[in-house]
Scaffold this active site. Structure first.
Site, PDB file in Angstrom:
ATOM      1  N   LEU A  34       6.406   5.456   5.198  1.00 42.90           N
ATOM      2  CA  LEU A  34       6.802   4.809   6.450  1.00 42.90           C
ATOM      3  C   LEU A  34       8.159   4.127   6.364  1.00 42.90           C
ATOM      4  O   LEU A  34       8.881   4.060   7.362  1.00 42.90           O
ATOM      5  CB  LEU A  34       5.715   3.836   6.897  1.00 42.90           C
ATOM      6  CG  LEU A  34       4.518   4.585   7.500  1.00 42.90           C
ATOM      7  CD1 LEU A  34       3.295   3.693   7.585  1.00 42.90           C
ATOM      8  CD2 LEU A  34       4.862   5.126   8.882  1.00 42.90           C
TER       9      LEU A  34
ATOM     10  N   ALA B  20       0.843  -1.202   0.000  1.00 43.04           N
ATOM     11  CA  ALA B  20       0.000   0.000   0.000  1.00 43.04           C
ATOM     12  C   ALA B  20       0.877   1.250   0.000  1.00 43.04           C
ATOM     13  O   ALA B  20       2.064   1.182   0.319  1.00 43.04           O
ATOM     14  CB  ALA B  20      -0.931   0.018   1.209  1.00 43.04           C
ATOM     15  N   PHE B  21       0.269   2.373  -0.353  1.00 44.36           N
ATOM     16  CA  PHE B  21       1.075   3.584  -0.539  1.00 44.36           C
ATOM     17  C   PHE B  21       1.743   4.026   0.750  1.00 44.36           C
ATOM     18  O   PHE B  21       2.725   4.772   0.719  1.00 44.36           O
ATOM     19  CB  PHE B  21       0.194   4.717  -1.101  1.00 44.36           C
ATOM     20  CG  PHE B  21      -0.525   5.546  -0.082  1.00 44.36           C
ATOM     21  CD1 PHE B  21      -1.767   5.174   0.396  1.00 44.36           C
ATOM     22  CD2 PHE B  21       0.055   6.710   0.408  1.00 44.36           C
ATOM     23  CE1 PHE B  21      -2.427   5.940   1.348  1.00 44.36           C
ATOM     24  CE2 PHE B  21      -0.601   7.482   1.350  1.00 44.36           C
ATOM     25  CZ  PHE B  21      -1.847   7.092   1.827  1.00 44.36           C
ATOM     26  N   LYS B  22       1.245   3.569   1.874  1.00 41.70           N
ATOM     27  CA  LYS B  22       1.816   4.033   3.133  1.00 41.70           C
ATOM     28  C   LYS B  22       3.275   3.627   3.296  1.00 41.70           C
ATOM     29  O   LYS B  22       4.022   4.275   4.020  1.00 41.70           O
ATOM     30  CB  LYS B  22       0.958   3.561   4.293  1.00 41.70           C
ATOM     31  CG  LYS B  22      -0.403   4.261   4.260  1.00 41.70           C
ATOM     32  CD  LYS B  22      -1.289   3.901   5.403  1.00 41.70           C
ATOM     33  CE  LYS B  22      -2.535   4.771   5.442  1.00 41.70           C
ATOM     34  NZ  LYS B  22      -3.517   4.405   4.375  1.00 41.70           N
ATOM     35  N   ASP B  23       3.685   2.569   2.589  1.00 46.56           N
ATOM     36  CA  ASP B  23       5.098   2.191   2.629  1.00 46.56           C
ATOM     37  C   ASP B  23       6.005   3.328   2.149  1.00 46.56           C
ATOM     38  O   ASP B  23       7.141   3.448   2.601  1.00 46.56           O
ATOM     39  CB  ASP B  23       5.359   0.993   1.708  1.00 46.56           C
ATOM     40  CG  ASP B  23       4.780  -0.310   2.252  1.00 46.56           C
ATOM     41  OD1 ASP B  23       4.795  -0.522   3.476  1.00 46.56           O
ATOM     42  OD2 ASP B  23       4.330  -1.135   1.424  1.00 46.56           O
TER      43      ASP B  23
END
Ligand SMILES: *Cc1c(COP(=O)(O)O)cnc(C)c1O
Length: 466
Positions: free
Chosen positions: A116, A110-113
């Protein structure tokens, strides 16, 4: 670079301070004291840079003296070296005007990688330097939790306690969190909704008995460093599509308003963005706020796009601050009233300030399924439910057709296999890099919706501040 709070009375911090802080002490969110900007020539010169070099170039003014150029470049190289695509965030073309920005090539799909992976490295760098410990406490409706856990598992100086609503995240999402085995990772399933979990986290940030012993930090998008890292892919994609010589629009599947706020920051930094389309599902508080000024919460309706099942969008406060004249004390008053009544009207200045760049659209379950099918049948692309909501909004746009619209593809379709299969008839395959997910053993602690139980669990297992 100095960082100030949206509520006007917390101390100013530098980049290192703001990275390790959660909410500001006055309850606000931190923002840079001023927006750095790039000239047309500087933007033109970004074409063709490797992603990690572009990232370091865009982040330099925000990082200030907290890292040397070499340190920053090295951290970006490490963070983006873990992505499965060399371009990190490649573009795919859907039709003449519509593009997908694939943000799901990181370790947890997911784009949160994107943000993060870098944040985990920033934590380790700053904490080692300070010889102190950070206790991350977060709530997740799915993707934040797995991306944060992957980013900090095994890192020095950090413990992570991640709360998820028991039974309300997908099996892939849960397993991505609960199968990570590292001594600094604690998964907690609580009885209740995501908003209940989030409320407990907020309470812990304000709980003297916890903050006096632990350095409590945040990994949700109230953390400025996350937003900063997300600004990069707006530049990367727009430059590929012809910026600064051509305008580009973005359609952004939105929950907590972090991702689309990063697009706003890119525009403030000089990127020629024609429009930012805030795409919501039926949990449409942002659509109502942007279209009629009515920011009032309802109940959360669970949907096939759970990362957007949110009623209170924390980062919206950052926008209200910036477009409303940066008056922290006035905003503090407005937000306190909102917290008490769960409703507020935007001021005229806020509405006018937002309307220049933002528009919004809402997609229900049928709109979402139709967009998944359209991409499958007309563009040979399999998209996830969140991305489909963005694509639906892009397809409703009345912008000049010469302006390309980039829909942010925020999750890999295999993360939401059931919804995708229902819409297309074929089941997306998990990429080989996480292929053994269902063979790994899970570990998590189940707790009731009682705050004290969560607080006791954290204080028993966390490492004291220093
Ligand atoms: C987190 C998330 C969103 C929403 O992003 P915000 O920054 O909270 O607006 C959308 N799609 C997916 C897949 C997500 O994980």
């Amino acid at each position: 670079m100095d960082y100030i709070s949206t509520r006007g009375s917390a101390p100013t911090l530098d980049f290192e301070g703001v990275t390790l802080a959660g909410l500001a002490s006055d309850g606000g969110l931190y923002l840079p004291a001023e927006w750095p900007s790039f000239s047309r020539e500087e933007i033109a010169a970004m074409a063709g840079l490797p992603y990690h070099e572009l990232a370091a170039r865009i982040m330099t003014p925000f990082v200030g003296d907290s890292l040397t150029q070499d340190e920053l470049l090295d951290l970006c190289r490490q963070a983006y070296g873990r992505f499965a695509h060399d371009a990190v965030t490649p573009l795919a073309q859907l039709d003449e005007r519509n593009w997908l920005l694939e943000l799901f090539h990181g370790p947890t799909l997911a784009f949160k990688d994107v943000a993060l992976q870098l944040l985990g490295l920033l934590f380790e760098t700053f904490l080692t330097r300070r010889k102190s410990n950070l206790t991350i406490v977060g709530a997740t409706s799915g993707d934040t939790g797995s991306a944060a856990i992957d980013a900090v598992a095994g890192r020095e100086g950090v413990d992570i306690f991640m709360l998820h609503p028991n039974g309300r995240v997908s099996d892939v999402q849960r397993r991505q969190m609960t199968t990570v085995r590292a001594p600094n990772v604690y998964n907690i399933a609580i009885d209740g909704s995501f908003d209940d979990a989030q409320a407990m986290v907020k309470r812990m940030f304000a709980d003297e008995s916890m903050t006096s012993r632990f350095n409590i930090g945040a990994v949700n998008s109230i953390n400025w460093a996350r937003l900063m890292a997300q600004v990069v892919y707006y530049f990367a994609s727009a430059v590929q599509l012809g910026a600064p010589h051509r305008q580009v629009a973005f359609s952004v599947p939105t929950g907590n308003f972090g991702d689309v706020f990063a697009g706003y920051v890119a525009a403030r930094m000089g990127l020629p963005i024609a429009q930012l389309i805030v795409a919501t599902n039926v949990n449409d508080i942002l659509h109502r706020a942007l279209s009629s000024g009515d920011y009032s919460t309802g109940n959360v309706t669970p949907t096939a796009a759970p990362s957007m099942d949110i009623q209170v969008s924390s980062n919206f406060e950052r926008l209200l601050f910036d477009v409303g004249g940066r008056d922290g004390l006035a905003l503090a008053e407005q937000m306190h009233a909102f917290e008490a009544t769960k409703a507020m009207q935007l001021t005229n200045a806020q509405r006018e300030g937002a309307s220049g760049l933002f528009t919004s659209a809402r997609a229900d379950a049928d709109d979402m399924a139709r967009a998944i099918r359209w991409a499958h049948e007309h563009a040979a692309q399999t998209i996830d439910p969140h991305t489909a909501i963005g694509l639906h909004a892009a397809q409703q746009s009345d912008l000049d057709p010469a302006i390309p619209i980039v829909t942010l593809a925020t999750a890999h379709p295999a993360k939401f296999r059931d919804a995708v299969e229902r819409a297309t008839g074929s089941r997306p395959v998990l990429p080989s890099r996480i292929g053994d997910l269902f063979a790994r053993e899970e570990a998590y602690t189940e707790l009731s919706g009682d705050y004290n139980a969560v607080r006791d669990f954290v204080s028993e297992h966390a490492s004291p501040a220093a």
